[in-house]
Enzyme design. Structure first.
Site, PDB file in Angstrom:
ATOM      1  N   HIS A 186      36.351  45.809 -35.298  1.00  0.00           N
ATOM      2  CA  HIS A 186      36.584  45.701 -36.743  1.00  0.00           C
ATOM      3  C   HIS A 186      37.094  46.998 -37.360  1.00  0.00           C
ATOM      4  CE1 HIS A 186      34.723  41.753 -37.043  1.00  0.00           C
ATOM      5  NE2 HIS A 186      33.803  42.190 -36.204  1.00  0.00           N
ATOM      6  N   ILE A 233      31.049  43.658 -33.305  1.00  0.00           N
ATOM      7  CA  ILE A 233      29.948  42.845 -33.806  1.00  0.00           C
ATOM      8  C   ILE A 233      29.975  41.480 -33.099  1.00  0.00           C
ATOM      9  CG2 ILE A 233      28.866  41.816 -35.848  1.00  0.00           C
ATOM     10  CD1 ILE A 233      29.065  44.802 -36.162  1.00  0.00           C
ATOM     11  N   ARG A 234      28.986  41.220 -32.256  1.00  0.00           N
ATOM     12  CA  ARG A 234      28.963  39.953 -31.498  1.00  0.00           C
ATOM     13  C   ARG A 234      30.387  39.646 -31.011  1.00  0.00           C
ATOM     14  NH1 ARG A 234      25.086  35.707 -32.259  1.00  0.00           N
ATOM     15  NH2 ARG A 234      26.878  34.349 -32.396  1.00  0.00           N
ATOM     16  N   GLU A 247      38.464  47.266 -40.039  1.00  0.00           N
ATOM     17  CA  GLU A 247      38.239  47.177 -41.489  1.00  0.00           C
ATOM     18  C   GLU A 247      36.859  47.677 -41.901  1.00  0.00           C
ATOM     19  OE1 GLU A 247      38.172  44.757 -39.347  1.00  0.00           O
ATOM     20  OE2 GLU A 247      36.785  43.143 -39.923  1.00  0.00           O
ATOM     21  N   CYS A 277      38.534  40.317 -34.373  1.00  0.00           N
ATOM     22  CA  CYS A 277      37.335  39.584 -33.938  1.00  0.00           C
ATOM     23  C   CYS A 277      37.561  38.073 -34.056  1.00  0.00           C
ATOM     24  CB  CYS A 277      36.119  40.067 -34.723  1.00  0.00           C
ATOM     25  SG  CYS A 277      34.558  39.559 -33.991  1.00  0.00           S
ATOM     26  N   ARG A 331      34.627  34.196 -26.364  1.00  0.00           N
ATOM     27  CA  ARG A 331      33.858  34.368 -27.598  1.00  0.00           C
ATOM     28  C   ARG A 331      32.471  34.953 -27.297  1.00  0.00           C
ATOM     29  NH1 ARG A 331      31.449  29.891 -30.567  1.00  0.00           N
ATOM     30  NH2 ARG A 331      30.928  30.758 -32.582  1.00  0.00           N
ATOM     31  N   GLY A 376      34.641  37.252 -38.956  1.00  0.00           N
ATOM     32  CA  GLY A 376      33.778  36.271 -39.589  1.00  0.00           C
ATOM     33  C   GLY A 376      33.317  35.343 -38.491  1.00  0.00           C
ATOM     34  N   GLU A 377      32.987  34.107 -38.816  1.00  0.00           N
ATOM     35  CA  GLU A 377      32.635  33.140 -37.780  1.00  0.00           C
ATOM     36  C   GLU A 377      33.843  32.262 -37.489  1.00  0.00           C
ATOM     37  OE1 GLU A 377      29.583  34.378 -36.055  1.00  0.00           O
ATOM     38  OE2 GLU A 377      30.310  32.385 -35.506  1.00  0.00           O
ATOM     39  N   SER A 378      34.344  32.331 -36.259  1.00  0.00           N
ATOM     40  CA  SER A 378      35.577  31.597 -35.951  1.00  0.00           C
ATOM     41  C   SER A 378      35.386  30.089 -36.071  1.00  0.00           C
ATOM     42  CB  SER A 378      36.071  31.964 -34.551  1.00  0.00           C
ATOM     43  OG  SER A 378      35.115  31.614 -33.572  1.00  0.00           O
TER      44      SER A 378
END
Lengths: 300, 194
Positions: free
Chosen positions: B179, B138-139, B181, B81, B110, B49-51
Site C-alpha cells: 500500500h 496488509i493481509r 498510499e 492490494c 489472495r 480494500g476487500e476484493s
C-alpha cells in the site's frame, strides 16, 4: 536471494500495520455473525469483515447474564468458513481474553461494551498487542483516551441490540461536532480542550491540525436499515458495524446486501430507495427509555 | 503518460489516501462509484480494500462493464492490494464468483502472507528507485507467476521462504501487493504517471 529481493527490517504489529487494516475496511460493512453459515451469508452479501460472537447484542440484552468472549471453537469455525477478516470481542479491561484472541489469530479485537466489563477503571493496554483493537466511544474524549491506549480504530457506540439509531447519531454528532470546534480553537484553547475532554494534548493538537480523528472512525450500535447506514455515512462515519439488525430481520441475505450498497452509495437517494425496497420486516427495535441496561455507559 | 483525468475507484477501501497522493502530485483525481463518474476519465486507480466486496459492488453498481471497457481500450491503471487482485488475469484463493479485469497477465494469490498478524512493513528494493521504498503489506496477496510481457519491479519473501513478485508493470498497468498510499512516499505513483 538477489539484492533486489532483499527484505530489510521487516516489522509486524507496527502501528501503521495495525491501523492499515482499518483503512482497508473503510466504506464497508462489518457484520455480527454467530455461526459459520451466517458468516458465509455476510461474505456473500459483500461484508468487508465479520464479527464472530456467541450471541448478538439483542439476545444478550434479552437473556441477561454475564456476556464473555466467545468459545474459541466457534471463532475458528467462522475463520474456516470465510476469506474476509474475522474480528472478535473481548470484555473491557480483560487483557487475558485479548491474549487468547490474539493467539487465535483473529484479525481485529473489539474491546466491547456489549460484553460485561471485566475492569471498572482500566481498559486493555492495547500497545502490548500485535493484533489491532477497535474500541467504542460516545464522545471525543473517550475516543482519544482509547487511541492513547493504542486503539487503531474507533466506532461510535450507539446503543447495541436496540435497532434504534438515535444513540449512534448522538455519539457521532458529539465526536464530529467537537472535532469541528477544535479546528476553530487557537493554540491556548487546545489546553482547555485537553482538560475538558480528559485527553492528551498531543492528540488534541493532531485533531486540530488534521480536522479528523487520528484513526478511522466507524459507526455502530442500533443500525437496522439501509437508510440508517446512509444517515451515519452522511454524518461522517467512514464505515458501519451492523449487529442484530441483519440476522434478526426477515431476510438477512437481502438486507445485508442492501446495507452494503447503501453504505457505498450513501449520497444517492435513488439507489437508496431502490435497495430499501422489498426487504421484509426489519428487527423490531426498542425505545432507549425502556432499557434496563445501557451498554453505552460502560467504558471510562 | 499524461492523463486528462484520473479516476479512483471509491466503492470501498482506502480511496481517499490515493486521491491525496495524486493531489500532492498536481493531479485532480475524481471519486468513481457510479458509471456516470467515469465521464472523461482516462486512467484508473483501484485502491486497497476487500476484493470480494469490491467485486460485488462493481457488479451491483453497473461499473464492471464500463471499467472493463476502459481498461480494454488501454487506459493506464494502478492497482494496490485488492486493486492488484482486480486487475490480475488469474486469482487464487478467491471466491468462485469473484471477477477480475485481466488487465495484466499474472496469477495472484489472495491473502498469501496470512491473516492480520502476519501483516508487515519492510524496506523494499524497487527497480527504478535509488533508495528503498517502505512498503506496508496488509493481509497482502503476492504474485505466483507472470506472463512474458510483465516486468517484476520488486519481490519479497513469502511465508513459504520463497521470493515472490510484489510490484509488477506491463506497459501502463502497474500493480502492487502493498500500500504505497499508506505512506508519505509518492514515488510509486510518480513512476506510474511517468
Amino acid at each position: 536471494m538477489t539484492e533486489s529481493e532483499r527484505r530489510v527490517a521487516a516489522a509486524t504489529g507496527t502501528y501503521r500495520v495495525k491501523r492499515g487494516l482499518a483503512d482497508m475496511l473503510k466504506g464497508g460493512v462489518i457484520m455480527d455473525v454467530v455461526t459459520p453459515d451466517e458468516a458465509k451469508v455476510a461474505e456473500d452479501a459483500g461484508a468487508v469483515a465479520v464479527m464472530a460472537l456467541e450471541r448478538v447484542p439483542s439476545d444478550i440484552r434479552r437473556d441477561g447474564g454475564v456476556a464473555r468472549m466467545s468459545d474459541p471453537e466457534m471463532i475458528q469455525g467462522i475463520q474456516a468458513a470465510v476469506t474476509i477478516p474475522v474480528m472478535a470481542k473481548a470484555r473491557i479491561g480483560h487483557f487475558a481474553e485479548g491474549q487468547i484472541l490474539q493467539a487465535l489469530d483473529v484479525d481485529y479485537i473489539d474491546e466491547s461494551e456489549v460484553l460485561t466489563p471485566a475492569d471498572e477503571a482500566h481498559h486493555i493496554d492495547k500497545w502490548k498487542f500485535n493484533v489491532p483493537f477497535v474500541c467504542g466511544a460516545t464522545n471525543l474524549g473517550e475516543a482519544l483516551r482509547r487511541i492513547s491506549e493504542g486503539a487503531c480504530m474507533i466506532r461510535s457506540k450507539g446503543e447495541a441490540g436496540t435497532g434504534n439509531v438515535v444513540e449512534a447519531v448522538r455519539h457521532l454528532r458529539s465526536i464530529l461536532g467537537d472535532i469541528r470546534k477544535i479546528g476553530q480553537a487557537d493554540s491556548a484553547e487546545l489546553y482547555e480542550w485537553a482538560k475538558v475532554l480528559q485527553s492528551p494534548v498531543g492528540l488534541i493538537e493532531e485533531v486540530a491540525n488534521t480536522g479528523r480523528l487520528p484513526v478511522p472512525m466507524f459507526c455502530a450500535g442500533g443500525l437496522a436499515t439501509p437508510a440508517d447506514a446512509a444517515l451515519v455515512m452522511q454524518l461522517g462515519a467512514e464505515a458501519v458495524f451492523v449487529g442484530s439488525g441483519i440476522f434478526k430481520s426477515d431476510d438477512p441475505a437481502l438486507r445485508a446486501k442492501a446495507i452494503v450498497e447503501a453504505t457505498t452509495h450513501f449520497d444517492d437517494p435513488s439507489i437508496l430507495a431502490k435497495v430499501s425496497t422489498g426487504l421484509g420486516k426489519s428487527m423490531p427495535g426498542l425505545e432507549i427509555a425502556t432499557l434496563e441496561t445501557r451498554f453505552d455507559q460502560r467504558g471510562w | 503518460m499524461n492523463p486528462r483525468k484520473i479516476g479512483v475507484l471509491g466503492l470501498q477501501g482506502a480511496a481517499r489516501e490515493h486521491r491525496d497522493v495524486l493531489e500532492r502530485l498536481g493531479q485532480t483525481p475524481v471519486d468513481v462509484r457510479r458509471p456516470e463518474h467515469l465521464f472523461g476519465v482516462d486512467a484508473l486507480v483501484i485502491p486497497g480494500g476487500e476484493s470480494t466486496t469490491m467485486s460485488m459492488l462493481l457488479e451491483s453498481s453497473g461499473l464492471f462493464d464500463p471499467v472493463a471497457g476502459l481498461l480494454a481500450d488501454g487506459a493506464p491503471a494502478f492497482g494496490t492490494c485488492a486493486g492488484m487482485i482486480l486487475l490480475a488475469s488469474e486469482v487464487m484463493d478467491g471466491r468462485p464468483d469473484q471477477r477480475s479485469f485481466s488487465s495484466i497477465d499474472l496469477r495472484v494469490r489472495r491473502n498469501a502472507f496470512g491473516r492480520q498478524l502476519a501483516s508487515f512493513e519492510a524496506d523494499l528494493e524497487v527497480e527504478g528507485l535509488d533508495t528503498p521504498f517502505r512498503a506496508v503489506f496488509i493481509r497482502a496477496p503476492y504474485v505466483e507467476s507472470v506472463g512474458d510481457a510483465v516486468e517484476v519491479l520488486a519481490s519479497a519473501q513469502g511465508p513459504d521462504g520463497e521470493s515472490h513478485a510484489v510490484l509488477c508493470r506491463a506497459g501502463q498497468v502497474m500493480v502492487s501487493a502493498f500500500h504505497p498510499e499508506l505512506t508519505d512516499d509518492s514515488r510509486l505513483h510518480q513512476l506510474w504517471l511517468a
